[in-house]
Each structure stands twice: as structure tokens, then as C-alpha cells.
Design a protein around this motif. Structure first.
Motif, PDB file in Angstrom:
ATOM      1  N   LEU A   3       0.851  -1.186   0.000  1.00  0.00           N
ATOM      2  CA  LEU A   3       0.000   0.000   0.000  1.00  0.00           C
ATOM      3  C   LEU A   3       0.891   1.242   0.000  1.00  0.00           C
ATOM      4  CD1 LEU A   3      -2.715  -1.051   2.609  1.00  0.00           C
ATOM      5  CD2 LEU A   3      -2.803  -1.234   0.117  1.00  0.00           C
ATOM      6  N   VAL A   4       0.576   2.197  -0.846  1.00  0.00           N
ATOM      7  CA  VAL A   4       1.372   3.413  -0.966  1.00  0.00           C
ATOM      8  C   VAL A   4       0.455   4.622  -0.787  1.00  0.00           C
ATOM      9  CG1 VAL A   4       2.831   4.823  -2.465  1.00  0.00           C
ATOM     10  CG2 VAL A   4       3.005   2.326  -2.551  1.00  0.00           C
ATOM     11  N   LEU A   5       0.839   5.533   0.109  1.00  0.00           N
ATOM     12  CA  LEU A   5       0.096   6.774   0.306  1.00  0.00           C
ATOM     13  C   LEU A   5       0.907   7.912  -0.310  1.00  0.00           C
ATOM     14  CD1 LEU A   5      -2.250   8.385   1.519  1.00  0.00           C
ATOM     15  CD2 LEU A   5      -0.922   8.558   3.648  1.00  0.00           C
ATOM     16  N   PHE A   6       0.339   8.540  -1.334  1.00  0.00           N
ATOM     17  CA  PHE A   6       1.007   9.639  -2.038  1.00  0.00           C
ATOM     18  C   PHE A   6       0.404  10.947  -1.543  1.00  0.00           C
ATOM     19  CE2 PHE A   6       1.384  12.397  -5.884  1.00  0.00           C
ATOM     20  CZ  PHE A   6       2.760  12.475  -5.892  1.00  0.00           C
ATOM     21  N   VAL A  29      -4.824  13.624 -11.435  1.00  0.00           N
ATOM     22  CA  VAL A  29      -6.172  13.127 -11.731  1.00  0.00           C
ATOM     23  C   VAL A  29      -6.107  11.666 -12.156  1.00  0.00           C
ATOM     24  CG1 VAL A  29      -8.134  13.331 -13.308  1.00  0.00           C
ATOM     25  CG2 VAL A  29      -7.121  15.387 -12.308  1.00  0.00           C
ATOM     26  N   PHE A  30      -5.138  11.334 -12.999  1.00  0.00           N
ATOM     27  CA  PHE A  30      -4.974   9.953 -13.451  1.00  0.00           C
ATOM     28  C   PHE A  30      -4.700   9.024 -12.273  1.00  0.00           C
ATOM     29  CE2 PHE A  30      -2.115   6.518 -14.788  1.00  0.00           C
ATOM     30  CZ  PHE A  30      -2.933   5.859 -15.691  1.00  0.00           C
ATOM     31  N   LEU A  31      -3.785   9.440 -11.374  1.00  0.00           N
ATOM     32  CA  LEU A  31      -3.471   8.618 -10.198  1.00  0.00           C
ATOM     33  C   LEU A  31      -4.692   8.440  -9.307  1.00  0.00           C
ATOM     34  CD1 LEU A  31       0.078   9.856  -9.088  1.00  0.00           C
ATOM     35  CD2 LEU A  31      -0.533   7.625 -10.026  1.00  0.00           C
ATOM     36  N   ALA A  32      -5.406   9.551  -9.061  1.00  0.00           N
ATOM     37  CA  ALA A  32      -6.578   9.480  -8.177  1.00  0.00           C
ATOM     38  C   ALA A  32      -7.658   8.566  -8.747  1.00  0.00           C
ATOM     39  CB  ALA A  32      -7.139  10.882  -7.934  1.00  0.00           C
ATOM     40  N   VAL A  38      -4.356  -0.430  -7.632  1.00  0.00           N
ATOM     41  CA  VAL A  38      -3.076  -1.106  -7.410  1.00  0.00           C
ATOM     42  C   VAL A  38      -2.472  -0.714  -6.062  1.00  0.00           C
ATOM     43  CG1 VAL A  38      -2.540  -1.445  -9.836  1.00  0.00           C
ATOM     44  CG2 VAL A  38      -1.886   0.695  -8.739  1.00  0.00           C
ATOM     45  N   GLY A  39      -3.318  -0.247  -5.148  1.00  0.00           N
ATOM     46  CA  GLY A  39      -2.863   0.020  -3.790  1.00  0.00           C
ATOM     47  C   GLY A  39      -2.259   1.372  -3.542  1.00  0.00           C
ATOM     48  N   VAL A  40      -2.480   2.321  -4.450  1.00  0.00           N
ATOM     49  CA  VAL A  40      -1.918   3.668  -4.282  1.00  0.00           C
ATOM     50  C   VAL A  40      -3.052   4.654  -4.004  1.00  0.00           C
ATOM     51  CG1 VAL A  40      -0.598   5.541  -5.344  1.00  0.00           C
ATOM     52  CG2 VAL A  40       0.001   3.154  -5.822  1.00  0.00           C
ATOM     53  N   SER A  41      -2.963   5.341  -2.878  1.00  0.00           N
ATOM     54  CA  SER A  41      -3.965   6.348  -2.518  1.00  0.00           C
ATOM     55  C   SER A  41      -3.344   7.733  -2.622  1.00  0.00           C
ATOM     56  CB  SER A  41      -4.475   6.125  -1.092  1.00  0.00           C
ATOM     57  OG  SER A  41      -5.193   4.910  -0.998  1.00  0.00           O
TER      58      SER A  41
END
Length: 252
Positions: A3-6, A29-32, A38-41
Motif C-alpha cells: 500500500l502506498v500513500l502519495f 487526476v490519473f493517479l486518483a 493497485v494500492g496507491v492512494s
């Protein structure tokens, strides 16, 4: 899957960048939209939640919203989402004495007032010690966190690169000219700098030289019979910084 928190604090500073702001917005926007799969917030924070500083196309991707005290209900609704005021959620009603208290929406079926807590020095030490132990166990601890001193060569690269692009007969030179030459000298490193507008380009060089105690001055040049002043540096200052660096390295 890890899990990755950006986290991006003061996100408006990136979104309002004159050159890269639109690209950064599109990427966030793409990441959000797709990264949670894939576990990235993605978490963004701003003190300017209007459409200019933080466009709705990005705000609308955030399912969880948190608003501290604001000055008007319209600002509260901008943060918490359209219709939140009609639901009775209004962060402008919070008092100044409500430190760390805000309205949280989207984390559960019920939205409401929650309180956050400030970690003092002892709390922070406990948290950071635990985080360090976890990273060490995973083998991801490196650099300053692992007690490794940065290599002198890496720190001094900017000095050596500037020395390489300034001619021997040039005592003073404009910052934006140096950046353009650096981009030709090492495009993989300085290419993005050269794509900036003249003022941000000069500011980028100023920030890079600040750790070495090198400042910029107004430098005048005669162009088409007129004097044009722009920020720049002196070749002597670069040479002095390199000499002092070499002395420290030899002494060590």
C-alpha cells in the motif's frame, strides 16, 4: 500488494506552476482515478480550494474530504462537495477555539465532526523510531536515514557543471543563460529547467545554488543600445565555492 500513500501538501503550488502545472494536474487526476486499484492512494491538501488553485476535476476524484474551519459556507461546500451544505455540513460554523476539529465526509456512511491530534516531540520520536525499524526490516532504509553521508561529488555536481559552461573570459553571466547552457551540457538533468519561462528558470538556479551560499545580483548588458538588467552570478563565486569544497574534502 504493498500500500502506498502519495501525499501532496500545498498542492496549489504545483498545480499553478506556469510551465508544469497542467501536466501535474493531469497526472494527479490519473493517479486518483486508477491508482487505488493497485494500492496507491492520493491525498492532497490546500488552503486555497477554489477552481483556480485546485480544479474540480481533481477535487471530484477524492471520495474522502476533510475541512477545518473556513470563512464561508461556500468554501466549506467546495471542500466537502456539492450538496454538503444542504446536508448540514458547514465548516464555517466551527469556532476558532476548535483547534484540530473539522468535518469529515466520505469515510463512512455518516459524516460529521471529528478531532485530530497533534503529535508532540515524544510522540513523533516514537512514530519515527517505529517507522525506521519497519523500513530497516524491509531493507528499504538508505541515505541520511541510514546514517549515510551524501557523496561530495553528487552534492557538488551543480558547481562543476556551471564551471564547465562558463567561459574563462566571462566574469558575470545571466542565470537564464547559464541554465540554457546547462541544458545543452547535461540535458538529462537540466533539460526541464530550460523549458521554463525566463523568471522561473533563473529562480531554479538561485534555489540550487543557495545551499552553497551563492546569491545572485543584477547584471546589466547593452542590447541594441539599451541596458537590460537580469539576475545572474559571478564566475568568481563559483570558483570560490569549488575551492572551499575541495579543501573540506581533502581535510576529511
Amino acid at each position: 500488494m504493498p500500500l502506498v500513500l502519495f501525499v501532496v501538501d500545498e498542492v496549489q503550488e504545483y498545480l499553478m506552476h506556469p510551465v508544469h502545472g497542467k501536466t501535474i494536474l493531469d497526472l494527479l487526476v490519473f493517479l486518483a482515478r486508477v491508482a487505488p486499484a493497485v494500492g496507491v492512494s492520493v491525498m492532497t491538501a490546500t488552503q486555497k480550494p477554489d477552481d483556480t488553485a485546485c480544479p474540480s476535476v481533481l477535487r471530484d476524484q477524492h471520495q474522502a474530504r476533510f475541512a477545518l474551519r473556513v470563512g464561508a459556507y461556500q468554501v466549506s461546500e467546495t471542500i466537502l462537495g456539492a450538496g454538503s451544505y444542504g446536508e448540514g455540513l458547514d465548516a464555517s460554523r466551527l469556532l476558532k477555539s476548535h483547534k484540530g476539529v473539522g468535518l469529515l465526509k466520505g469515510m463512512s456512511d455518516d459524516a460529521g465532526i471529528v478531532r485530530t491530534y497533534l503529535a508532540d516531540g515524544r510522540d513523533a520520536e516514537t512514530i519515527l523510531s517505529r517507522a525506521q525499524a519497519l523500513r530497516q526490516a524491509e531493507g528499504t532504509l538508505s541515505g541520511d536515514a541510514a546514517g549515510e553521508a551524501p557523496a561530495d561529488a553528487a552534492l557538488a555536481t551543480i558547481l562543476d557543471d556551471i564551471a564547465a559552461v562558463i567561459g574563462k573570459g566571462e566574469a558575470k553571466i545571466w542565470s537564464e543563460t547559464i541554465v540554457d547552457r546547462l541544458a545543452q551540457h547535461r540535458p538529462e538533468v537540466y533539460g526541464p529547467w530550460a523549458e521554463m519561462e525566463p523568471k522561473p528558470k533563473a529562480e531554479q538556479l538561485t534555489a540550487a545554488l543557495k545551499p552553497y551560499g551563492i546569491g545572485t545580483d543584477q547584471i546589466g548588458r547593452r542590447i541594441d543600445g539599451k541596458t537590460v538588467n537580469k539576475r545572474g552570478i559571478e564566475r568568481a563565486h563559483i570558483a570560490k565555492a569549488i575551492t572551499e569544497r575541495n579543501k573540506k574534502r581533502d581535510a576529511g
